[in-house]
Design a protein around this motif. Structure first.
Motif, PDB file in Angstrom:
ATOM      1  N   GLN A 146       0.823 -11.685 -17.620  1.00  0.00           N
ATOM      2  CA  GLN A 146       0.925 -10.917 -18.846  1.00  0.00           C
ATOM      3  C   GLN A 146       0.013  -9.701 -18.842  1.00  0.00           C
ATOM      4  OE1 GLN A 146       0.172 -13.627 -22.049  1.00  0.00           O
ATOM      5  NE2 GLN A 146       2.092 -14.756 -21.757  1.00  0.00           N
ATOM      6  N   GLY A 147      -1.046  -9.739 -18.081  1.00  0.00           N
ATOM      7  CA  GLY A 147      -1.968  -8.612 -18.056  1.00  0.00           C
ATOM      8  C   GLY A 147      -1.423  -7.396 -17.349  1.00  0.00           C
ATOM      9  N   GLY A 148      -0.241  -7.500 -16.745  1.00  0.00           N
ATOM     10  CA  GLY A 148       0.335  -6.392 -16.007  1.00  0.00           C
ATOM     11  C   GLY A 148      -0.021  -6.456 -14.533  1.00  0.00           C
ATOM     12  N   THR A 149       0.720  -5.693 -13.757  1.00  0.00           N
ATOM     13  CA  THR A 149       0.492  -5.655 -12.316  1.00  0.00           C
ATOM     14  C   THR A 149      -0.808  -4.912 -12.012  1.00  0.00           C
ATOM     15  OG1 THR A 149       2.866  -5.656 -11.930  1.00  0.00           O
ATOM     16  CG2 THR A 149       1.465  -4.924 -10.124  1.00  0.00           C
ATOM     17  N   LYS A 150      -1.675  -5.534 -11.229  1.00  0.00           N
ATOM     18  CA  LYS A 150      -2.962  -4.943 -10.895  1.00  0.00           C
ATOM     19  C   LYS A 150      -2.812  -3.986  -9.713  1.00  0.00           C
ATOM     20  CE  LYS A 150      -4.957  -7.453 -14.022  1.00  0.00           C
ATOM     21  NZ  LYS A 150      -5.395  -6.833 -15.298  1.00  0.00           N
ATOM     22  N   VAL A 151      -3.609  -2.924  -9.740  1.00  0.00           N
ATOM     23  CA  VAL A 151      -3.568  -1.908  -8.690  1.00  0.00           C
ATOM     24  C   VAL A 151      -4.998  -1.591  -8.266  1.00  0.00           C
ATOM     25  CG1 VAL A 151      -2.737   0.378  -8.028  1.00  0.00           C
ATOM     26  CG2 VAL A 151      -1.513  -0.922  -9.782  1.00  0.00           C
ATOM     27  N   LYS A 152      -5.216  -1.499  -6.968  1.00  0.00           N
ATOM     28  CA  LYS A 152      -6.496  -1.073  -6.420  1.00  0.00           C
ATOM     29  C   LYS A 152      -6.304   0.239  -5.686  1.00  0.00           C
ATOM     30  CE  LYS A 152      -8.257  -5.799  -5.882  1.00  0.00           C
ATOM     31  NZ  LYS A 152      -8.806  -6.804  -4.934  1.00  0.00           N
ATOM     32  N   TYR A 156      -5.604  12.889  -3.386  1.00  0.00           N
ATOM     33  CA  TYR A 156      -4.718  11.987  -2.638  1.00  0.00           C
ATOM     34  C   TYR A 156      -5.401  10.623  -2.513  1.00  0.00           C
ATOM     35  CZ  TYR A 156      -2.282   9.843   1.294  1.00  0.00           C
ATOM     36  OH  TYR A 156      -1.598   8.969   2.102  1.00  0.00           O
ATOM     37  N   VAL A 157      -4.686   9.562  -2.847  1.00  0.00           N
ATOM     38  CA  VAL A 157      -5.233   8.207  -2.780  1.00  0.00           C
ATOM     39  C   VAL A 157      -4.180   7.277  -2.184  1.00  0.00           C
ATOM     40  CG1 VAL A 157      -6.814   8.483  -4.729  1.00  0.00           C
ATOM     41  CG2 VAL A 157      -4.470   7.723  -5.145  1.00  0.00           C
ATOM     42  N   ARG A 158      -4.627   6.082  -1.809  1.00  0.00           N
ATOM     43  CA  ARG A 158      -3.728   5.005  -1.382  1.00  0.00           C
ATOM     44  C   ARG A 158      -3.861   3.884  -2.411  1.00  0.00           C
ATOM     45  NH1 ARG A 158       0.067   6.032   2.202  1.00  0.00           N
ATOM     46  NH2 ARG A 158       0.063   3.813   2.787  1.00  0.00           N
ATOM     47  N   ALA A 159      -2.741   3.510  -2.993  1.00  0.00           N
ATOM     48  CA  ALA A 159      -2.736   2.483  -4.038  1.00  0.00           C
ATOM     49  C   ALA A 159      -2.258   1.158  -3.451  1.00  0.00           C
ATOM     50  CB  ALA A 159      -1.834   2.894  -5.194  1.00  0.00           C
ATOM     51  N   VAL A 160      -3.032   0.108  -3.680  1.00  0.00           N
ATOM     52  CA  VAL A 160      -2.660  -1.239  -3.239  1.00  0.00           C
ATOM     53  C   VAL A 160      -2.153  -1.983  -4.476  1.00  0.00           C
ATOM     54  CG1 VAL A 160      -3.446  -3.360  -2.147  1.00  0.00           C
ATOM     55  CG2 VAL A 160      -4.406  -1.165  -1.433  1.00  0.00           C
ATOM     56  N   ILE A 161      -0.833  -2.217  -4.512  1.00  0.00           N
ATOM     57  CA  ILE A 161      -0.191  -2.806  -5.688  1.00  0.00           C
ATOM     58  C   ILE A 161       0.039  -4.286  -5.442  1.00  0.00           C
ATOM     59  CG2 ILE A 161       1.835  -2.743  -7.184  1.00  0.00           C
ATOM     60  CD1 ILE A 161       2.216   0.133  -6.421  1.00  0.00           C
ATOM     61  N   GLN A 162      -0.328  -5.100  -6.423  1.00  0.00           N
ATOM     62  CA  GLN A 162      -0.058  -6.532  -6.358  1.00  0.00           C
ATOM     63  C   GLN A 162       1.377  -6.772  -6.813  1.00  0.00           C
ATOM     64  OE1 GLN A 162      -1.588  -9.316  -9.402  1.00  0.00           O
ATOM     65  NE2 GLN A 162      -2.609 -10.377  -7.733  1.00  0.00           N
ATOM     66  N   GLU A 163       2.251  -7.091  -5.852  1.00  0.00           N
ATOM     67  CA  GLU A 163       3.669  -7.276  -6.168  1.00  0.00           C
ATOM     68  C   GLU A 163       3.919  -8.621  -6.837  1.00  0.00           C
ATOM     69  OE1 GLU A 163       5.960  -6.777  -2.669  1.00  0.00           O
ATOM     70  OE2 GLU A 163       5.848  -4.589  -2.725  1.00  0.00           O
ATOM     71  N   GLY A 164       3.292  -9.660  -6.335  1.00  0.00           N
ATOM     72  CA  GLY A 164       3.525 -10.990  -6.875  1.00  0.00           C
ATOM     73  C   GLY A 164       2.867 -12.043  -6.002  1.00  0.00           C
ATOM     74  N   VAL A 165       3.225 -13.292  -6.234  1.00  0.00           N
ATOM     75  CA  VAL A 165       2.621 -14.414  -5.520  1.00  0.00           C
ATOM     76  C   VAL A 165       3.723 -15.265  -4.919  1.00  0.00           C
ATOM     77  CG1 VAL A 165       1.179 -16.465  -5.717  1.00  0.00           C
ATOM     78  CG2 VAL A 165       0.632 -14.425  -7.057  1.00  0.00           C
ATOM     79  N   ASN A 166       3.621 -15.558  -3.619  1.00  0.00           N
ATOM     80  CA  ASN A 166       4.521 -16.478  -2.938  1.00  0.00           C
ATOM     81  C   ASN A 166       3.784 -17.802  -2.770  1.00  0.00           C
ATOM     82  OD1 ASN A 166       6.261 -17.883  -1.235  1.00  0.00           O
ATOM     83  ND2 ASN A 166       6.818 -16.055  -0.064  1.00  0.00           N
ATOM     84  N   GLU A 167       4.239 -18.819  -3.495  1.00  0.00           N
ATOM     85  CA  GLU A 167       3.544 -20.105  -3.494  1.00  0.00           C
ATOM     86  C   GLU A 167       3.739 -20.889  -2.199  1.00  0.00           C
ATOM     87  OE1 GLU A 167       1.471 -21.014  -5.631  1.00  0.00           O
ATOM     88  OE2 GLU A 167       1.832 -19.746  -7.382  1.00  0.00           O
ATOM     89  N   ASN A 168       4.812 -20.614  -1.451  1.00  0.00           N
ATOM     90  CA  ASN A 168       5.114 -21.382  -0.230  1.00  0.00           C
ATOM     91  C   ASN A 168       5.397 -20.424   0.922  1.00  0.00           C
ATOM     92  OD1 ASN A 168       5.203 -24.262  -1.283  1.00  0.00           O
ATOM     93  ND2 ASN A 168       6.677 -23.275  -2.651  1.00  0.00           N
ATOM     94  N   ALA A 169       4.471 -19.541   1.180  1.00  0.00           N
ATOM     95  CA  ALA A 169       4.655 -18.561   2.240  1.00  0.00           C
ATOM     96  C   ALA A 169       4.444 -19.202   3.608  1.00  0.00           C
ATOM     97  CB  ALA A 169       3.698 -17.401   2.046  1.00  0.00           C
ATOM     98  N   ILE A 170       5.263 -18.785   4.564  1.00  0.00           N
ATOM     99  CA  ILE A 170       5.122 -19.216   5.956  1.00  0.00           C
ATOM    100  C   ILE A 170       4.515 -18.051   6.733  1.00  0.00           C
ATOM    101  CG2 ILE A 170       6.318 -19.951   8.043  1.00  0.00           C
ATOM    102  CD1 ILE A 170       6.287 -22.068   5.902  1.00  0.00           C
ATOM    103  N   GLU A 222       0.846  -1.182   0.000  1.00  0.00           N
ATOM    104  CA  GLU A 222       0.000   0.000   0.000  1.00  0.00           C
ATOM    105  C   GLU A 222       0.884   1.235   0.000  1.00  0.00           C
ATOM    106  OE1 GLU A 222      -3.264   2.064   2.961  1.00  0.00           O
ATOM    107  OE2 GLU A 222      -3.404  -0.107   2.620  1.00  0.00           O
ATOM    108  N   LEU A 223       0.733   2.069  -1.023  1.00  0.00           N
ATOM    109  CA  LEU A 223       1.575   3.246  -1.199  1.00  0.00           C
ATOM    110  C   LEU A 223       0.712   4.479  -1.441  1.00  0.00           C
ATOM    111  CD1 LEU A 223       4.191   1.665  -3.648  1.00  0.00           C
ATOM    112  CD2 LEU A 223       4.501   2.055  -1.204  1.00  0.00           C
ATOM    113  N   ALA A 224       1.280   5.633  -1.109  1.00  0.00           N
ATOM    114  CA  ALA A 224       0.575   6.894  -1.330  1.00  0.00           C
ATOM    115  C   ALA A 224       0.704   7.317  -2.785  1.00  0.00           C
ATOM    116  CB  ALA A 224       1.139   7.972  -0.413  1.00  0.00           C
TER     117      ALA A 224
END
Length: 394
Positions: free
Chosen positions: A241-247, A294-308, A56-58
């Motif tokens: 391929q669709g690019g990084t999604k942002v909310k 002013y907004v807060r952007a939630v950026i999808q960085e990636g996926v961790n398949e084996n997160a602890i 989450e970034l400004a």
């Protein structure tokens, strides 16, 4: 006889005394304190899971296109032909400058063109006649050359006059100041009767295209490097391929209904802030997003398949401020682990080092569990009013 009875009596008394001693010993042993039972602790079994990592970034919104309306000819404004704050189309007339002098200049240029074209006809006929006469030596070669040169000059004069007509036509058209792009126009900075000059510094008005709209986000260069390393090492997978999604989260805390796409990141780090600008694009059909918000952007960085993931209530800090956790090891002995965590995801920590799949993390009863002591682990279930816990498999 008397001695025998005395011995028997002594033997009987000794037996009674022995029985009393045995009874006394039995009563003493039965009154001893039994060893305490090991304390019960609630545990969570660590399991790797697939986690989408977000940041989450400004950010600030910016118009997709911005065009400042400026005059390209001098003159007095006769009319303003738009409503301030309305939507305009590219090519729509916004201001009308007095066209009188430019209309006259255009007429003069056309007259000059007609005169040049008439001269060209005469020069062409003369050059043709001299071309025939020079063959029979009726005129000199010099006269023929002069006629040919006059023809070429007349042709050049026609071309010059055509250019002058086109220039006059363009200047006349510039008296109608039009919108360079489609979008929403702001307030007018001049009024009817004002004098405008070509290419003046002050814009007449500004048009902004608001759908789609840009959102400029800042991210530290350190975070950008960490993300690139995680993607390169395979710890995380990219957004596809669709690019990084942002909310988007708006200023009032609500979520913007449309999802955006991250388009590019700047190639230069801001020396004053150490950050990089990321630009994303959002649809804005209802023009809810206005430039400068002013907004807060939630950026999808990636996926961790084996997160602890470790519940936050099972992680504490030691005196040095480092995260630690208690786990139930072999023979139900408590072990202390030093953790390396990177971020929070919901109510859990993302653990990089210190825990592995299958570890039994203590999340309840940590105050009763000491490293090296024995405990009785039970599966932890979040409390909903009354305490609920079921026995865990050892």
């Amino acid at each position: 006889m008397h001695v025998t009875q005395t011995i028997k009596r002594a033997t009987l008394l000794a037996g009674i005394a022995g029985v009393l001693m045995l009874n006394g010993c039995g009563n003493k042993q039965s009154g001893a304190t039994p060893p305490p039972a090991p304390p019960v602790v609630g545990v969570v079994i660590i399991k790797p899971q697939r986690v989408e990592l977000t940041t989450e970034l400004a950010g600030r919104t910016a118009a997709y296109l911005v065009a400042e309306v400026r005059p390209q000819v001098n003159g007095i404004v006769q009319k303003r032909l738009f409503t301030e704050g309305s939507d305009v189309k590219a090519g729509q007339v916004l201001y009308q400058i007095d066209p009188s002098t430019y209309r006259a200049a255009h007429a003069s240029a056309r007259a000059s063109l007609s005169r040049a074209e008439a001269t060209l006809v005469s020069a062409r006929l003369k050059a043709k006649r001299y071309g025939e006469l020079v063959k029979i030596n009726a005129v000199s070669q010099q006269d023929h050359d002069d006629a040919y040169a006059a023809l070429k000059q007349a042709e050049a004069d026609v071309e010059s006059s055509k250019a002058a007509v086109e220039s006059a036509r363009i200047n006349l058209a510039y008296t109608r100041v039009t919108a360079p792009i489609s979008g929403r126009i702001g307030r007018s900075l001049i009024t009817t009767g004002a004098l405008m000059t070509a290419n003046q510094a002050t814009a007449l008005a500004t048009i902004q295209q608001l759908s789609p709209v840009y959102v400029d986000i800042t991210q530290t260069s350190a975070e950008l490097l960490r993300l690139k390393h995680a993607l390169a090492s395979g710890q995380m997978k990219g957004g596809g391929q669709g690019g990084t999604k942002v909310k988007l989260l708006l200023e009032d805390g609500s979520t913007y209904p449309h999802e955006g796409v991250l388009k590019f990141s700047d190639v230069t780090v801001d020396q004053s802030t150490g950050s990089v600008t990321l630009r994303s694009v959002f649809a804005n059909p209802k023009q809810l997003l206005l430039p400068g918000m002013y907004v807060r952007a939630v950026i999808q960085e990636g996926v961790n398949e084996n997160a602890i993931l470790a519940p936050q209530k099972g992680v504490t800090r030691n005196s040095a401020g480092n995260p630690t956790a208690l786990v139930v090891g072999a023979n139900n002995k408590v072990e202390s682990r030093l953790l390396t965590v990177s971020r929070t995801i919901g109510d859990s920590w993302l653990v990089n080092e210190g825990l592995k799949a299958g570890d039994r993390l203590i999340v309840e009863g940590t105050q009763k569990a000491k490293p090296g002591s024995s405990v009785k682990p039970v599966a932890y279930t979040p409390r909903t009013g009354a305490a609920t816990a079921t026995a865990a498999a050892h």
